[in-house]
Write a protein that holds these residues in place. Structure first.
Motif, PDB file in Angstrom:
ATOM      1  N   ARG A 204       1.808   5.435  -5.143  1.00 19.66           N
ATOM      2  CA  ARG A 204       1.487   5.119  -3.751  1.00 19.66           C
ATOM      3  C   ARG A 204       2.640   5.489  -2.821  1.00 19.66           C
ATOM      4  O   ARG A 204       2.438   6.035  -1.734  1.00 19.66           O
TER       5      ARG A 204
ATOM      6  N   GLU B 109       0.811  -1.222   0.000  1.00 22.04           N
ATOM      7  CA  GLU B 109       0.000   0.000   0.000  1.00 22.04           C
ATOM      8  C   GLU B 109       0.841   1.268   0.000  1.00 22.04           C
ATOM      9  O   GLU B 109       0.472   2.275  -0.582  1.00 22.04           O
ATOM     10  N   THR B 110       1.989   1.211   0.683  1.00 24.86           N
ATOM     11  CA  THR B 110       2.777   2.436   0.874  1.00 24.86           C
ATOM     12  C   THR B 110       4.182   2.358   0.276  1.00 24.86           C
ATOM     13  O   THR B 110       4.807   3.393   0.075  1.00 24.86           O
TER      14      THR B 110
ATOM     15  N   ARG C  89       2.823   9.243  -2.234  1.00 19.28           N
ATOM     16  CA  ARG C  89       1.802   9.661  -1.280  1.00 19.28           C
ATOM     17  C   ARG C  89       2.294   9.421   0.155  1.00 19.28           C
ATOM     18  O   ARG C  89       2.233  10.274   1.021  1.00 19.28           O
TER      19      ARG C  89
END
Lengths: 268, 478
Positions: free
Chosen positions: B457, B426-427, B460
């Protein structure tokens, strides 16, 4: 430096100079359309921020390198690449170098001497004026033998003839050989019956030098190794030299074509 | 996936004009030629403007597809490209190389009955028009944050991270090991599929926005991750891409004339060896070429060999056509150009001549058995079906492993058992605080847009990290 087609370039490359260790190489590219050429460094001076390479002019790319004048620059220089030489105290060591291979051998020899080994060095070239770094090699060796194919300096004959004597007279713990592939093969074959571990530094064809193209694969002990990330140094008793020689000749006709075209343009 | 106009449909998809196969076999110029404005508007007008568009769900970078398509329909081409830029900094690249058929276009409602809207073609149209007309991204930038981020690798993942972080006001430096930035876009994908001028333009535009690019810098060798932190970088993104090519480990594989696709394509693309001797790097020109593998890289290799004058080019693949991982469009283009498919065939060993050059290959026929771990039916050799084929150039395109250069020299960086970096999907966070990773070095060989999605991603998450903890709240610009 030796005469003729053996060239020394000291290149300003502070980041590389800071990191470079004996045995590692750089990739140089002269201009926009040039090839990426791997060369093992002869010297790295972190204080001056420079690295030194010594090479023999053999084709168009090295011809382009040769034509660079003091103050000119290579368009690209990247490194240090490859694994550094493993330098430790093992006892008696022989360092064998041929031609411009001596340039690569010198920092390794210095490192082995510095690690506390007794070093017997044997260097050779075709003729006396092709011998390089003799004084430097002498300063980091306990004994130095010089050989020339034509007898114009030192022993008249090949480095392997001296090596044979050394192997018979001394108990060696390590041999390092850097030079033409055939020389490294012969040295490795010679040390094998004496069970003397032998390190060779290979210079196969490669493009990126960072573990991507796979062009530099070498068969070592029946297994593919990549000279750029696993080498360039390998156990000479395990390298398939015959295959390496064949692979080094992969582009012979293109190299001739490229050199010819280059010379024709120069002659015009 | 023939891009021919399909008149049997009520809504006919507008095909993109292409260079004729006979002509393009002789050159390295781009194959699809692009839409005219009329074509683009006509195609855009097919869009149903769905209320909850599934095409956007299929896009790894979540471009507002219906919005930009509508703007094209209204002939507001400059607004269309700005709409795309909000989510994608490399539209000229993605419009060409994204596998739209499995992503945005694969979800298009029109595709249920007829052909989906040509989102990729329209994206490419908008991006090319912007390039031609010099339309620039003037979207307001965030206030400078005073934070510096090092990006390792200038491929699709790294470029996306750079673009996203620049837009959020952070300073970025991209470190590239090769002498030219662009990663796989430059060394891997051929000119006829992605002109290098386009990549250079996209990178130049990033530089104009303030990105600093350091070529010839191998992180892990020239400089280490620790040293980058010492130099004051607040975060590091690692997107070093694919690594060591895989070989088959069968007899004769090191004969002269057997190359990895990485080597073959790098010679052709990065080093411009197809223009030898004008450029200095040579490339072997085979008469009878065999490419082993059936992914996009295999298609690129085969089509490069065609252009370099091969008489026969054969793709050798151990499964059947259905299992070929390449995009349908690439397979179609390759076959149009005369590339033959030798399916359900596996090499057993290579045969050499007296000089150690490859002269042939012994193969065995395969049949498909039960599905294996990948869900595809496992190929099984048919006993006694061995046969030989004559070839003088073999390109091995069966994938790559992890690049060991950075990972081996970075202590504390956790890797999985294949040597890829362990990163949060996700990151993109890795086991080292302040270090993110994404792209092929995390997932293994994937696509350009997937790497870009990972970059998106990670950017972010990096931004959140940089603006958290009251590090310098007055300047974070959120």
């Amino acid at each position: 430096m030796a005469s003729g087609n053996v060239i020394l370039n000291e290149i300003e490359a502070p980041l590389i100079a800071k990191k470079a260790k004996p045995g590692q190489f750089v990739i140089l590219k002269a201009g926009e359309r040039g090839e990426r050429i791997p060369l093992t460094m002869a010297e790295a001076d972190p204080e001056r921020g420079t690295i030194t390479v010594i090479y023999k002019v053999v084709g168009k790319s090295t011809e382009l390198f040769k034509n660079l004048r003091e103050g000119d620059s290579y368009q690209d220089a990247v490194g240090p690449l490859g694994q550094p030489t493993h330098l430790e105290r093992v006892g008696n060591v022989t360092c064998v170098g041929g031609g411009t291979g001596v340039a690569v051998l010198y920092p390794i020899t210095r490192g082995l001497k510095g690690a506390g080994n007794r070093v017997i060095s044997i260097i050779g070239a075709r003729t006396a004026d092709r011998i390089i770094l003799e004084e430097e090699m002498k300063s980091v060796s306990d004994e130095l033998f010089v050989c020339t194919d034509d007898g114009s300096r030192g022993h008249h004959g090949f480095v392997t003839e001296i090596l044979k004597k050394v192997l018979e007279e001394e108990t060696l713990n390590l041999a390092v050989a850097v030079g033409p592939v055939l020389m490294m093969k012969l040295v490795s074959e010679m040390t094998r019956p004496y069970d003397v571990k032998t390190i060779v530094s290979l210079n196969p064809i490669m493009i990126d030098g960072t573990g991507m193209c796979g062009g530099c694969r070498v068969l070592v002990d029946g297994e593919n190794k990549f000279a750029c990330v696993d080498g360039p140094e390998f156990d000479g008793h395990k390298v398939d030299f015959d295959q390496l020689i064949q692979r080094l000749g992969a582009y012979e006709s293109e190299e001739r074509e490229s050199s010819m075209a280059h010379r024709c343009r120069l002659d015009r | 996936m023939a891009e021919k106009e399909d008149v049997t449909e009520k809504w006919a998809r507008i095909g993109m004009p292409e260079q004729e196969p006979d002509k393009r076999r002789e050159n390295f110029e781009e194959v699809p030629l692009g839409y005219t404005p009329e074509m683009a508007v006509k195609e855009a007008s097919r869009c149903l403007q769905c209320k909850s568009p599934s095409c956007v769900e299929g896009c790894p970078v979540e471009i507002d597809i219906p919005a930009f398509v509508q703007l094209i329909k209204e002939e507001k081409f400059d607004e269309a490209i700005k709409k795309i830029w909000e989510k994608n900094r490399l539209p000229a690249v993605c419009g060409r190389v994204c596998p739209q058929e499995t992503q945005c276009e694969g979800r298009c409602v029109l595709g249920k009955k007829g052909r989906p809207i040509a989102i990729g073609n329209l994206e490419r149209f908008a991006a090319d028009l912007a390039r031609r007309e010099g339309i620039e991204d003037v979207s307001p930038k965030a206030e400078p944050s005073g934070k510096r981020v090092a990006i390792v690798g200038s491929g699709p993942a790294g470029l996306t991270v750079a673009a996203d972080l620049l837009a959020r006001g952070h300073q970025v430096t991209i470190f590239e090991a090769l002498h030219k930035p662009g990663g796989v876009l430059v060394y891997g994908i051929p000119e006829f599929r992605l002109p290098k001028k386009i990549v250079a333009d996209e990178i130049e535009s990033l530089e104009k926005q303030g990105a600093e690019i350091m070529c010839n810098t191998v992180v892990g060798r020239t400089i280490t991750i620790d040293e980058l932190f010492d130099q004051g970088y607040d975060a590091i993104f690692v997107g070093v891409g694919a690594g060591l090519p895989r070989f088959m480990n069968i007899p004769g594989e090191n004969l002269v004339g057997i190359l990895s696709a990485n080597e073959y394509l790098t010679r052709a693309n990065l080093m411009k060896a197809y223009r030898f001797p004008e450029y200095d790097t040579p490339i072997p020109r085979g008469r009878n070429v065999v490419v082993i593998g059936a992914g996009n890289v295999a298609m690129d290799s085969a089509r490069t060999a065609v252009r370099l004058g091969a008489e026969t080019v054969r793709i050798v693949y151990r499964r059947s056509r259905e299992e070929m991982p390449a995009r349908a469009a690439e397979i179609h283009h390759a076959e149009e150009e005369g590339v033959e498919l030798l399916l359900l065939t596996s090499p057993i060993r290579f045969l050499g001549d007296e000089e150690g050059r490859v002269a042939g290959m012994e193969c065995i026929k395969m049949e498909l058995g039960e599905p294996d771990a990948s869900g595809r039916r496992r190929p099984i050799p048919i006993e006694g079906s061995e046969f030989e084929i004559v070839c003088d150039l073999v390109i091995i395109a069966i994938g790559t492993g992890a690049n060991p250069l950075l990972t081996r020299s970075t202590e504390g960086l956790e890797l999985n058992r294949w040597g890829y970096i362990e990163a949060d999907p996700e990151t993109g966070e890795t086991s080292i605080e302040g270090v993110w990773a994404g792209g092929d070095i995390v997932t293994g060989s994937a696509t350009v847009i997937e790497a870009m999605g990972a970059g998106r991603r990670a950017a972010r998450s990096i931004h959140e990290h940089l603006t958290r903890e009251g590090r310098s709240p007055e300047s974070c610009g959120v």
